[in-house]
Design a protein around this motif. Structure first.
Motif, PDB file in Angstrom:
ATOM      1  N   SER A 256      30.142 -23.103  47.697  1.00 26.51           N
ATOM      2  CA  SER A 256      30.380 -23.427  49.107  1.00 26.51           C
ATOM      3  C   SER A 256      31.085 -24.775  49.164  1.00 26.51           C
ATOM      4  CB  SER A 256      29.050 -23.484  49.868  1.00 26.51           C
ATOM      5  OG  SER A 256      29.269 -23.842  51.211  1.00 26.51           O
ATOM      6  N   ILE A 257      32.419 -24.741  49.191  1.00 27.76           N
ATOM      7  CA  ILE A 257      33.204 -25.965  49.132  1.00 27.76           C
ATOM      8  C   ILE A 257      34.307 -25.940  50.186  1.00 27.76           C
ATOM      9  CG2 ILE A 257      32.776 -26.396  46.676  1.00 27.76           C
ATOM     10  CD1 ILE A 257      35.513 -25.150  46.097  1.00 27.76           C
ATOM     11  N   ALA A 258      34.804 -27.118  50.494  1.00 17.40           N
ATOM     12  CA  ALA A 258      35.984 -27.270  51.353  1.00 17.40           C
ATOM     13  C   ALA A 258      37.066 -27.946  50.531  1.00 17.40           C
ATOM     14  CB  ALA A 258      35.651 -28.100  52.584  1.00 17.40           C
ATOM     15  N   VAL A 259      38.263 -27.397  50.561  1.00 17.97           N
ATOM     16  CA  VAL A 259      39.383 -27.913  49.785  1.00 17.97           C
ATOM     17  C   VAL A 259      40.530 -28.220  50.739  1.00 17.97           C
ATOM     18  CG1 VAL A 259      41.005 -27.471  47.901  1.00 17.97           C
ATOM     19  CG2 VAL A 259      38.684 -26.513  47.807  1.00 17.97           C
ATOM     20  N   THR A 260      40.996 -29.445  50.712  1.00 20.18           N
ATOM     21  CA  THR A 260      42.123 -29.799  51.585  1.00 20.18           C
ATOM     22  C   THR A 260      43.429 -29.291  50.986  1.00 20.18           C
ATOM     23  OG1 THR A 260      42.550 -31.930  50.524  1.00 20.18           O
ATOM     24  CG2 THR A 260      40.924 -31.881  52.316  1.00 20.18           C
ATOM     25  N   SER A 261      44.438 -29.182  51.799  1.00 19.35           N
ATOM     26  CA  SER A 261      45.763 -28.838  51.299  1.00 19.35           C
ATOM     27  C   SER A 261      46.291 -29.985  50.447  1.00 19.35           C
ATOM     28  CB  SER A 261      46.724 -28.567  52.458  1.00 19.35           C
ATOM     29  OG  SER A 261      46.318 -27.432  53.188  1.00 19.35           O
ATOM     30  N   PRO A 262      47.070 -29.687  49.421  1.00 20.91           N
ATOM     31  CA  PRO A 262      47.612 -30.773  48.588  1.00 20.91           C
ATOM     32  C   PRO A 262      48.545 -31.677  49.386  1.00 20.91           C
ATOM     33  CG  PRO A 262      48.612 -28.663  48.008  1.00 20.91           C
ATOM     34  CD  PRO A 262      47.490 -28.362  48.940  1.00 20.91           C
ATOM     35  N   ARG A 263      48.353 -32.963  49.243  1.00 20.37           N
ATOM     36  CA  ARG A 263      49.207 -33.951  49.898  1.00 20.37           C
ATOM     37  C   ARG A 263      50.285 -34.373  48.903  1.00 20.37           C
ATOM     38  NH1 ARG A 263      43.906 -35.162  51.182  1.00 20.37           N
ATOM     39  NH2 ARG A 263      43.764 -36.800  49.573  1.00 20.37           N
ATOM     40  N   LEU A 264      51.523 -34.030  49.198  1.00 25.48           N
ATOM     41  CA  LEU A 264      52.627 -34.301  48.296  1.00 25.48           C
ATOM     42  C   LEU A 264      53.198 -35.688  48.545  1.00 25.48           C
ATOM     43  CD1 LEU A 264      54.560 -30.894  48.516  1.00 25.48           C
ATOM     44  CD2 LEU A 264      52.537 -31.480  47.142  1.00 25.48           C
ATOM     45  N   GLU A 265      53.470 -36.403  47.452  1.00 24.95           N
ATOM     46  CA  GLU A 265      54.092 -37.717  47.592  1.00 24.95           C
ATOM     47  C   GLU A 265      55.502 -37.586  48.171  1.00 24.95           C
ATOM     48  OE1 GLU A 265      53.856 -41.296  44.609  1.00 24.95           O
ATOM     49  OE2 GLU A 265      55.565 -40.043  44.053  1.00 24.95           O
ATOM     50  N   SER A 266      56.169 -36.502  47.840  1.00 23.15           N
ATOM     51  CA  SER A 266      57.511 -36.243  48.360  1.00 23.15           C
ATOM     52  C   SER A 266      57.695 -34.738  48.458  1.00 23.15           C
ATOM     53  CB  SER A 266      58.579 -36.849  47.448  1.00 23.15           C
ATOM     54  OG  SER A 266      59.878 -36.463  47.876  1.00 23.15           O
ATOM     55  N   ALA A 267      58.486 -34.325  49.447  1.00 24.46           N
ATOM     56  CA  ALA A 267      58.749 -32.904  49.623  1.00 24.46           C
ATOM     57  C   ALA A 267      59.909 -32.429  48.777  1.00 24.46           C
ATOM     58  CB  ALA A 267      59.042 -32.599  51.098  1.00 24.46           C
ATOM     59  N   ALA A 268      60.478 -33.338  47.964  1.00 29.36           N
ATOM     60  CA  ALA A 268      61.603 -32.971  47.109  1.00 29.36           C
ATOM     61  C   ALA A 268      61.454 -33.651  45.757  1.00 29.36           C
ATOM     62  CB  ALA A 268      62.936 -33.348  47.750  1.00 29.36           C
ATOM     63  N   VAL A 269      61.841 -32.931  44.700  1.00 29.72           N
ATOM     64  CA  VAL A 269      61.823 -33.451  43.341  1.00 29.72           C
ATOM     65  C   VAL A 269      63.223 -33.293  42.771  1.00 29.72           C
ATOM     66  CG1 VAL A 269      60.874 -33.227  41.019  1.00 29.72           C
ATOM     67  CG2 VAL A 269      59.421 -32.799  43.020  1.00 29.72           C
ATOM     68  N   GLU A 270      63.791 -34.394  42.283  1.00 30.69           N
ATOM     69  CA  GLU A 270      65.106 -34.334  41.676  1.00 30.69           C
ATOM     70  C   GLU A 270      64.960 -34.236  40.157  1.00 30.69           C
ATOM     71  OE1 GLU A 270      69.305 -36.884  41.563  1.00 30.69           O
ATOM     72  OE2 GLU A 270      67.711 -37.361  43.009  1.00 30.69           O
ATOM     73  N   LEU A 271      65.628 -33.256  39.570  1.00 28.97           N
ATOM     74  CA  LEU A 271      65.532 -33.050  38.121  1.00 28.97           C
ATOM     75  C   LEU A 271      66.265 -34.152  37.358  1.00 28.97           C
ATOM     76  CD1 LEU A 271      66.145 -29.202  37.900  1.00 28.97           C
ATOM     77  CD2 LEU A 271      64.017 -30.393  37.417  1.00 28.97           C
ATOM     78  N   PRO A 272      65.672 -34.706  36.283  1.00 28.95           N
ATOM     79  CA  PRO A 272      64.267 -34.541  35.904  1.00 28.95           C
ATOM     80  C   PRO A 272      63.400 -35.458  36.750  1.00 28.95           C
ATOM     81  CG  PRO A 272      65.346 -35.997  34.355  1.00 28.95           C
ATOM     82  CD  PRO A 272      66.422 -35.547  35.323  1.00 28.95           C
ATOM     83  N   GLY A 273      62.192 -35.013  37.043  1.00 29.98           N
ATOM     84  CA  GLY A 273      61.335 -35.831  37.892  1.00 29.98           C
ATOM     85  C   GLY A 273      59.909 -35.338  37.856  1.00 29.98           C
ATOM     86  N   GLU A 274      59.107 -35.861  38.790  1.00 35.52           N
ATOM     87  CA  GLU A 274      57.694 -35.514  38.838  1.00 35.52           C
ATOM     88  C   GLU A 274      57.295 -35.208  40.275  1.00 35.52           C
ATOM     89  OE1 GLU A 274      55.638 -37.989  35.199  1.00 35.52           O
ATOM     90  OE2 GLU A 274      55.772 -38.951  37.161  1.00 35.52           O
ATOM     91  N   LEU A 275      56.365 -34.276  40.408  1.00 31.64           N
ATOM     92  CA  LEU A 275      55.752 -33.992  41.700  1.00 31.64           C
ATOM     93  C   LEU A 275      54.359 -34.617  41.688  1.00 31.64           C
ATOM     94  CD1 LEU A 275      55.822 -32.404  44.430  1.00 31.64           C
ATOM     95  CD2 LEU A 275      54.606 -30.586  43.220  1.00 31.64           C
ATOM     96  N   ALA A 276      54.151 -35.635  42.509  1.00 31.03           N
ATOM     97  CA  ALA A 276      52.849 -36.284  42.623  1.00 31.03           C
ATOM     98  C   ALA A 276      52.116 -35.709  43.829  1.00 31.03           C
ATOM     99  CB  ALA A 276      53.010 -37.794  42.763  1.00 31.03           C
ATOM    100  N   PHE A 277      50.839 -35.394  43.614  1.00 32.84           N
ATOM    101  CA  PHE A 277      50.061 -34.852  44.735  1.00 32.84           C
ATOM    102  C   PHE A 277      48.595 -35.216  44.557  1.00 32.84           C
ATOM    103  CE2 PHE A 277      50.083 -31.625  41.438  1.00 32.84           C
ATOM    104  CZ  PHE A 277      48.797 -31.116  41.422  1.00 32.84           C
ATOM    105  N   GLU A 278      47.848 -35.126  45.663  1.00 32.96           N
ATOM    106  CA  GLU A 278      46.409 -35.333  45.635  1.00 32.96           C
ATOM    107  C   GLU A 278      45.750 -34.436  46.656  1.00 32.96           C
ATOM    108  OE1 GLU A 278      45.700 -39.449  46.486  1.00 32.96           O
ATOM    109  OE2 GLU A 278      45.804 -39.159  48.661  1.00 32.96           O
ATOM    110  N   PHE A 279      44.439 -34.261  46.514  1.00 36.36           N
ATOM    111  CA  PHE A 279      43.689 -33.403  47.426  1.00 36.36           C
ATOM    112  C   PHE A 279      42.214 -33.748  47.301  1.00 36.36           C
ATOM    113  CE2 PHE A 279      44.156 -31.340  43.372  1.00 36.36           C
ATOM    114  CZ  PHE A 279      42.897 -30.824  43.089  1.00 36.36           C
ATOM    115  N   ASP A 280      41.430 -33.270  48.245  1.00 33.29           N
ATOM    116  CA  ASP A 280      39.990 -33.553  48.275  1.00 33.29           C
ATOM    117  C   ASP A 280      39.205 -32.253  48.194  1.00 33.29           C
ATOM    118  OD1 ASP A 280      40.672 -36.275  48.851  1.00 33.29           O
ATOM    119  OD2 ASP A 280      40.900 -35.693  50.961  1.00 33.29           O
ATOM    120  N   ILE A 281      38.050 -32.331  47.532  1.00 32.23           N
ATOM    121  CA  ILE A 281      37.102 -31.215  47.501  1.00 32.23           C
ATOM    122  C   ILE A 281      35.749 -31.752  47.934  1.00 32.23           C
ATOM    123  CG2 ILE A 281      35.969 -29.462  46.089  1.00 32.23           C
ATOM    124  CD1 ILE A 281      38.317 -29.472  44.229  1.00 32.23           C
TER     125      ILE A 281
END
Length: 365
Positions: A256-281
């Motif tokens: 029985s958990i609640a999970v938030t939607s992932p919060r993206l640091e940016s909505a775009a990633v330029e190759l090569p690059g990284e997608l940074a995100f966080e979320f709560d449970i």
């Protein structure tokens, strides 16, 4: 693959020629000697086949004579390494062509003798494909062999999806055929054998997930100190695929958990690059929750469709009412194993097998 190809090189050919000539006095090996100048741009597999064809031409024409040469060569400690692969293929070719009773079984015994010098896991596939039950009748006895290399061969050589090896369709069609081997080896004292058992079990999970979970459950009912690792590694694909039985067995029941939607640091990633995100449970239940937290990347393909891949993130335990924030930086770089295409992608969370709404992002060239 250039470095891999050089595992069989003119020096290896020369050593093999010397060793086999000593094991077969009076026999010249001109075809084998000639292969040293023919390696060229051939792949490792092609070099193996080239040497095997030469051995078939140079050595006695029947299995019995050639296998005797190979056994005498085992007295030389230099008879080892990648020169063994063409030797095992030659033995398999002659045994499969033989009509003499016992040559099939003797070839399996010879492969067991050779496998400590490199591995016979590739050549053994042809014997399995020719007569699976006849081969397994011999191989099952290897599970109690005193040499761990032979015990590993019993598991590794019979895997459904052994890398570099030919497929044996009957193994995938009859997943129960090799389970007795795994039952005998999952508590082996040697880690390389146990790792092979886990990889073998993971292979079987592609076609027989319920049978694999049942097998793992039986092991967990009679474990030793290493069984939990073998089961986790063997069920890793089923865990990513959110198989309910695998999740339950590994201690990740519905929570029985609640999970938030992932919060993206940016909505775009330029190759090569990284997608940074966080979320709560948040654990909303009255008891602690043991969680398998994964994330799913839906990659854009060249044709515009999406292909997903599941990545492991964490296995936390949350107390009643506890909330925790998780973060991750996921790399987007061109690799030989994955080509990234510009376009719309998506990121999705998966916790204890349950998937939550995805967030879209764009990969830019």
């Amino acid at each position: 693959m250039g470095v891999m190809n050089e595992l069989i090189n003119p020096g290896v050919v020369g050593s093999l020629e010397r060793i086999l000539a000593a094991a077969s006095p009076g026999s010249g090996l001109p075809r084998l000697a000639g292969t040293a100048a023919q390696l060229g741009e051939r792949s490792l597999r092609e070099r193996t086949d080239l040497l095997s064809r030469a051995l078939l031409a140079d050595l006695p024409g029947e299995y019995a004579g050639t296998s005797a040469v190979f056994r005498r060569a085992l007295d030389d400690p230099g008879f080892t390494g990648w020169m063994i692969w063409p030797v095992t293929e030659t033995a398999a070719t002659l045994a499969l062509a033989s009509t003499k009773p016992g040559d099939f079984e003797d070839c399996l015994a010879l492969l067991a003798e050779l496998t400590p010098r490199l591995t016979a896991e590739f050549a053994i596939r042809r014997l399995l494909a020719a007569d699976l039950d006849r081969a397994l009748a011999v191989i099952r006895d290897w599970t109690s062999h005193p040499d761990w290399h032979v015990r590993r061969l019993a598991s590794e050589g019979t895997r459904a999806y052994l890398p570099w090896a030919i497929r044996v369709p009957e193994i995938t069609d009859r997943p129960a055929a090799t389970l007795p081997i795994l039952d005998a080896l999952y508590r082996d004292p040697v880690v390389d054998v146990r790792r092979s058992v886990a990889n073998h079990l993971n292979d079987l999970a592609r076609h027989a997930p319920d049978e694999v979970v049942a097998t793992a459950a039986n092991w967990m009912a009679a474990p030793d100190e290493n069984t939990a690792w073998v089961v986790r590694h063997g069920l890793r694909t089923l865990l990513k695929k959110a198989h309910p039985g695998a999740l339950e067995l590994l201690g990740f029941p519905p929570a029985s958990i609640a999970v938030t939607s992932p919060r993206l640091e940016s909505a775009a990633v330029e190759l090569p690059g990284e997608l940074a995100f966080e979320f709560d449970i948040t654990n909303n239940g009255p008891a602690e929750a043991r969680l398998a937290v994964d994330f799913v990347v839906h990659y854009a393909k060249a044709n515009g469709t999406l292909a997903e891949k599941v990545f492991k993130l964490a296995t936390p335990v949350l107390g009643p009412g506890e909330s925790r924030t998780f973060s991750k930086r996921h790399a987007f770089r061109q690799m030989t194993t994955r080509v990234h295409h510009p376009g719309d992608h998506a990121l999705q969370l998966q916790v204890n097998g349950v998937r939550y709404p995805a967030e879209e992002f764009t990969v830019l060239a």
